[in-house]
Design an enzyme around this catalytic site. Structure first.
Site, PDB file in Angstrom:
ATOM      1  N   GLU A 181      -9.831 -10.212  -7.647  1.00 22.36           N
ATOM      2  CA  GLU A 181      -8.828  -9.152  -7.454  1.00 22.36           C
ATOM      3  C   GLU A 181      -7.682  -9.265  -8.468  1.00 22.36           C
ATOM      4  O   GLU A 181      -7.208  -8.251  -8.996  1.00 22.36           O
ATOM      5  CB  GLU A 181      -8.303  -9.202  -6.015  1.00 22.36           C
ATOM      6  CG  GLU A 181      -9.385  -8.830  -5.011  1.00 22.36           C
ATOM      7  CD  GLU A 181      -8.947  -8.948  -3.560  1.00 22.36           C
ATOM      8  OE1 GLU A 181      -9.763  -8.618  -2.689  1.00 22.36           O
ATOM      9  OE2 GLU A 181      -7.800  -9.361  -3.290  1.00 22.36           O
TER      10      GLU A 181
ATOM     11  N   ARG B  89       2.643  -7.061   9.004  1.00 27.92           N
ATOM     12  CA  ARG B  89       2.058  -5.851   9.606  1.00 27.92           C
ATOM     13  C   ARG B  89       2.725  -5.487  10.927  1.00 27.92           C
ATOM     14  O   ARG B  89       2.823  -4.308  11.271  1.00 27.92           O
ATOM     15  CB  ARG B  89       0.548  -6.016   9.740  1.00 27.92           C
ATOM     16  CG  ARG B  89      -0.143  -5.855   8.373  1.00 27.92           C
ATOM     17  CD  ARG B  89      -1.605  -6.098   8.447  1.00 27.92           C
ATOM     18  NE  ARG B  89      -2.282  -5.808   7.175  1.00 27.92           N
ATOM     19  CZ  ARG B  89      -3.406  -6.378   6.796  1.00 27.92           C
ATOM     20  NH1 ARG B  89      -3.990  -7.281   7.583  1.00 27.92           N
ATOM     21  NH2 ARG B  89      -3.970  -6.058   5.654  1.00 27.92           N
TER      22      ARG B  89
ATOM     23  N   HIS C 144      -2.101  -5.440   1.573  1.00 28.33           N
ATOM     24  CA  HIS C 144      -3.395  -6.116   1.453  1.00 28.33           C
ATOM     25  C   HIS C 144      -3.157  -7.538   0.972  1.00 28.33           C
ATOM     26  O   HIS C 144      -2.276  -7.778   0.152  1.00 28.33           O
ATOM     27  CB  HIS C 144      -4.272  -5.382   0.414  1.00 28.33           C
ATOM     28  CG  HIS C 144      -5.458  -6.187  -0.033  1.00 28.33           C
ATOM     29  ND1 HIS C 144      -6.638  -6.222   0.681  1.00 28.33           N
ATOM     30  CD2 HIS C 144      -5.645  -7.011  -1.101  1.00 28.33           C
ATOM     31  CE1 HIS C 144      -7.502  -7.020   0.050  1.00 28.33           C
ATOM     32  NE2 HIS C 144      -6.917  -7.510  -1.025  1.00 28.33           N
TER      33      HIS C 144
ATOM     34  N   ASN D 258      -2.068   0.039   6.727  1.00 28.65           N
ATOM     35  CA  ASN D 258      -1.501  -1.190   7.285  1.00 28.65           C
ATOM     36  C   ASN D 258      -0.604  -1.955   6.314  1.00 28.65           C
ATOM     37  O   ASN D 258      -0.543  -3.178   6.342  1.00 28.65           O
ATOM     38  CB  ASN D 258      -2.608  -2.079   7.863  1.00 28.65           C
ATOM     39  CG  ASN D 258      -3.655  -2.461   6.835  1.00 28.65           C
ATOM     40  OD1 ASN D 258      -3.518  -2.135   5.674  1.00 28.65           O
ATOM     41  ND2 ASN D 258      -4.685  -3.171   7.274  1.00 28.65           N
TER      42      ASN D 258
ATOM     43  N   LYS E  36       0.826  -1.213   0.000  1.00 25.76           N
ATOM     44  CA  LYS E  36       0.000   0.000   0.000  1.00 25.76           C
ATOM     45  C   LYS E  36       0.868   1.276   0.000  1.00 25.76           C
ATOM     46  O   LYS E  36       2.077   1.216   0.268  1.00 25.76           O
ATOM     47  CB  LYS E  36      -0.918  -0.029   1.221  1.00 25.76           C
ATOM     48  CG  LYS E  36      -1.896  -1.214   1.218  1.00 25.76           C
ATOM     49  CD  LYS E  36      -2.883  -1.093   2.370  1.00 25.76           C
ATOM     50  CE  LYS E  36      -3.835  -2.263   2.405  1.00 25.76           C
ATOM     51  NZ  LYS E  36      -4.894  -2.086   3.427  1.00 25.76           N
TER      52      LYS E  36
ATOM     53  N   TYR F 245     -12.634  -1.831  -3.453  1.00 20.11           N
ATOM     54  CA  TYR F 245     -13.083  -1.959  -2.061  1.00 20.11           C
ATOM     55  C   TYR F 245     -14.598  -1.794  -1.921  1.00 20.11           C
ATOM     56  O   TYR F 245     -15.073  -1.462  -0.829  1.00 20.11           O
ATOM     57  CB  TYR F 245     -12.362  -0.932  -1.190  1.00 20.11           C
ATOM     58  CG  TYR F 245     -10.938  -1.338  -0.816  1.00 20.11           C
ATOM     59  CD1 TYR F 245     -10.702  -2.434   0.018  1.00 20.11           C
ATOM     60  CD2 TYR F 245      -9.842  -0.630  -1.268  1.00 20.11           C
ATOM     61  CE1 TYR F 245      -9.419  -2.807   0.380  1.00 20.11           C
ATOM     62  CE2 TYR F 245      -8.546  -0.992  -0.913  1.00 20.11           C
ATOM     63  CZ  TYR F 245      -8.346  -2.093  -0.085  1.00 20.11           C
ATOM     64  OH  TYR F 245      -7.075  -2.466   0.277  1.00 20.11           O
TER      65      TYR F 245
ATOM     66  N   PHE G 282     -15.237   3.825   7.613  1.00 18.35           N
ATOM     67  CA  PHE G 282     -13.878   4.192   7.185  1.00 18.35           C
ATOM     68  C   PHE G 282     -13.725   4.214   5.666  1.00 18.35           C
ATOM     69  O   PHE G 282     -12.619   4.447   5.164  1.00 18.35           O
ATOM     70  CB  PHE G 282     -12.847   3.227   7.799  1.00 18.35           C
ATOM     71  CG  PHE G 282     -13.083   1.770   7.492  1.00 18.35           C
ATOM     72  CD1 PHE G 282     -12.680   1.214   6.285  1.00 18.35           C
ATOM     73  CD2 PHE G 282     -13.695   0.938   8.425  1.00 18.35           C
ATOM     74  CE1 PHE G 282     -12.890  -0.125   5.997  1.00 18.35           C
ATOM     75  CE2 PHE G 282     -13.915  -0.408   8.144  1.00 18.35           C
ATOM     76  CZ  PHE G 282     -13.506  -0.936   6.935  1.00 18.35           C
TER      77      PHE G 282
ATOM     78  N   ARG H 204      -2.268 -14.739   4.543  1.00 18.32           N
ATOM     79  CA  ARG H 204      -2.936 -13.989   5.621  1.00 18.32           C
ATOM     80  C   ARG H 204      -2.240 -14.238   6.965  1.00 18.32           C
ATOM     81  O   ARG H 204      -2.178 -13.355   7.819  1.00 18.32           O
ATOM     82  CB  ARG H 204      -4.421 -14.312   5.663  1.00 18.32           C
ATOM     83  CG  ARG H 204      -5.121 -13.648   4.481  1.00 18.32           C
ATOM     84  CD  ARG H 204      -6.600 -13.909   4.461  1.00 18.32           C
ATOM     85  NE  ARG H 204      -7.350 -13.140   5.451  1.00 18.32           N
ATOM     86  CZ  ARG H 204      -7.662 -11.854   5.317  1.00 18.32           C
ATOM     87  NH1 ARG H 204      -7.284 -11.186   4.253  1.00 18.32           N
ATOM     88  NH2 ARG H 204      -8.367 -11.228   6.238  1.00 18.32           N
TER      89      ARG H 204
ATOM     90  N   THR I  51      -5.370  -7.302  10.813  1.00 20.59           N
ATOM     91  CA  THR I  51      -5.623  -6.022  10.135  1.00 20.59           C
ATOM     92  C   THR I  51      -5.068  -4.855  10.941  1.00 20.59           C
ATOM     93  O   THR I  51      -4.480  -3.934  10.397  1.00 20.59           O
ATOM     94  CB  THR I  51      -7.147  -5.835   9.918  1.00 20.59           C
ATOM     95  OG1 THR I  51      -7.627  -6.948   9.169  1.00 20.59           O
ATOM     96  CG2 THR I  51      -7.451  -4.548   9.168  1.00 20.59           C
TER      97      THR I  51
HETATM   98  P1  CMP Z   1      -7.370  -4.514   3.690  1.00 20.63           P
HETATM   99  O1  CMP Z   1      -6.937  -5.890   4.048  1.00 20.63           O
HETATM  100  O2  CMP Z   1      -6.747  -3.882   2.524  1.00 20.63           O
HETATM  101  O3  CMP Z   1      -8.963  -4.540   3.466  1.00 20.63           O
HETATM  102  C1  CMP Z   1      -9.820  -3.525   3.886  1.00 20.63           C
HETATM  103  C2  CMP Z   1      -9.106  -2.390   4.508  1.00 20.63           C
HETATM  104  O4  CMP Z   1      -9.914  -1.482   5.209  1.00 20.63           O
HETATM  105  C3  CMP Z   1      -8.154  -2.924   5.557  1.00 20.63           C
HETATM  106  O5  CMP Z   1      -7.100  -3.598   4.942  1.00 20.63           O
HETATM  107  C4  CMP Z   1      -7.794  -1.678   6.313  1.00 20.63           C
HETATM  108  O6  CMP Z   1      -6.745  -0.966   5.706  1.00 20.63           O
HETATM  109  C5  CMP Z   1      -9.084  -0.880   6.183  1.00 20.63           C
HETATM  110  N1  CMP Z   1      -9.751  -0.886   7.474  1.00 20.63           N
HETATM  111  C6  CMP Z   1     -10.306  -1.929   8.094  1.00 20.63           C
HETATM  112  N2  CMP Z   1     -10.823  -1.544   9.285  1.00 20.63           N
HETATM  113  C7  CMP Z   1     -10.570  -0.216   9.389  1.00 20.63           C
HETATM  114  C8  CMP Z   1     -10.846   0.763  10.374  1.00 20.63           C
HETATM  115  N3  CMP Z   1     -11.495   0.436  11.499  1.00 20.63           N
HETATM  116  N4  CMP Z   1     -10.432   2.015  10.147  1.00 20.63           N
HETATM  117  C9  CMP Z   1      -9.788   2.337   8.990  1.00 20.63           C
HETATM  118  N5  CMP Z   1      -9.511   1.443   8.016  1.00 20.63           N
HETATM  119  C10 CMP Z   1      -9.892   0.191   8.228  1.00 20.63           C
END
Ligand code: CMP
Length: 142
Positions: free
Chosen positions: A128, A104, A117, A114, A11, A51, A59, A87, A93
């Site tokens: 995807e 992470r 992905h 984070n 990212k 997304y 968010f 994963r 996450t």
């Molecule tokens: P990702 O695995 O890319 O898939 C969805 C993304 O939403 C996740 O990683 C985070 O970057 C984002 N995300 C999930 N929960 C939150 C949250 N509570 N606040 C902000 N971003 C979030």
């Protein structure tokens, strides 16, 4: 078990911090084979489509702004049990909850930004992968 595939993105936060090399090293050292890779930048529209599943989450707007804010690295990884194993390597996450040694834990600092992905299922990995890559850019049978 058969080889299968997962889709990943490094990212904008991790690209900006210079973590492309260290993250790819960690991935290949964990026995994933890179069968497709590119550096690109998502438009706002691309990020909204990618997304879309999160469109009703509080968010969502922050996520779209962040994911389109700078370059990313998109890749397809091949391994036995690729989706679940990636994963596990990725970690939770929220980086504060990520296990020691995970991507992470090592490279991410907040739940919103984070670092990486990874697809959450075989079904979504195919969607995807096809969103980001044409068949001629993938050096394996998908
Ligand atoms: P990702 O695995 O890319 O898939 C969805 C993304 O939403 C996740 O990683 C985070 O970057 C984002 N995300 C999930 N929960 C939150 C949250 N509570 N606040 C902000 N971003 C979030």
């Amino acid at each position: 078990m058969a080889l299968n595939h997962t889709f990943i993105m490094i990212k904008p936060d991790a690209v900006k911090k210079g973590y492309i090399g260290p993250i790819l090293n960690k991935i290949t050292a964990s026995d994933f084979k890179i069968v497709s890779i590119k550096m690109t930048q998502l438009s706002k529209r691309d990020a909204e489509i990618f997304y879309a599943i999160h469109k009703d989450r509080p968010f969502f707007n922050d996520l779209i702004a962040f994911m389109s804010s700078g370059p990313i690295v998109a890749a397809v990884l091949e391994k036995e049990n690729a989706v679940d194993d990636f994963r596990t390597l990725l970690g939770a996450t929220n980086p504060e909850e990520a296990a020691e040694g995970t991507i992470r834990k090592l490279f991410a600092y907040s739940v919103g930004e984070n670092a990486v992905h990874g697809s959450d299922s075989d079904e979504n990995s195919l969607i995807e992968i096809q969103f980001h890559f044409s068949q001629s850019e993938i050096f394996s049978e998908i």
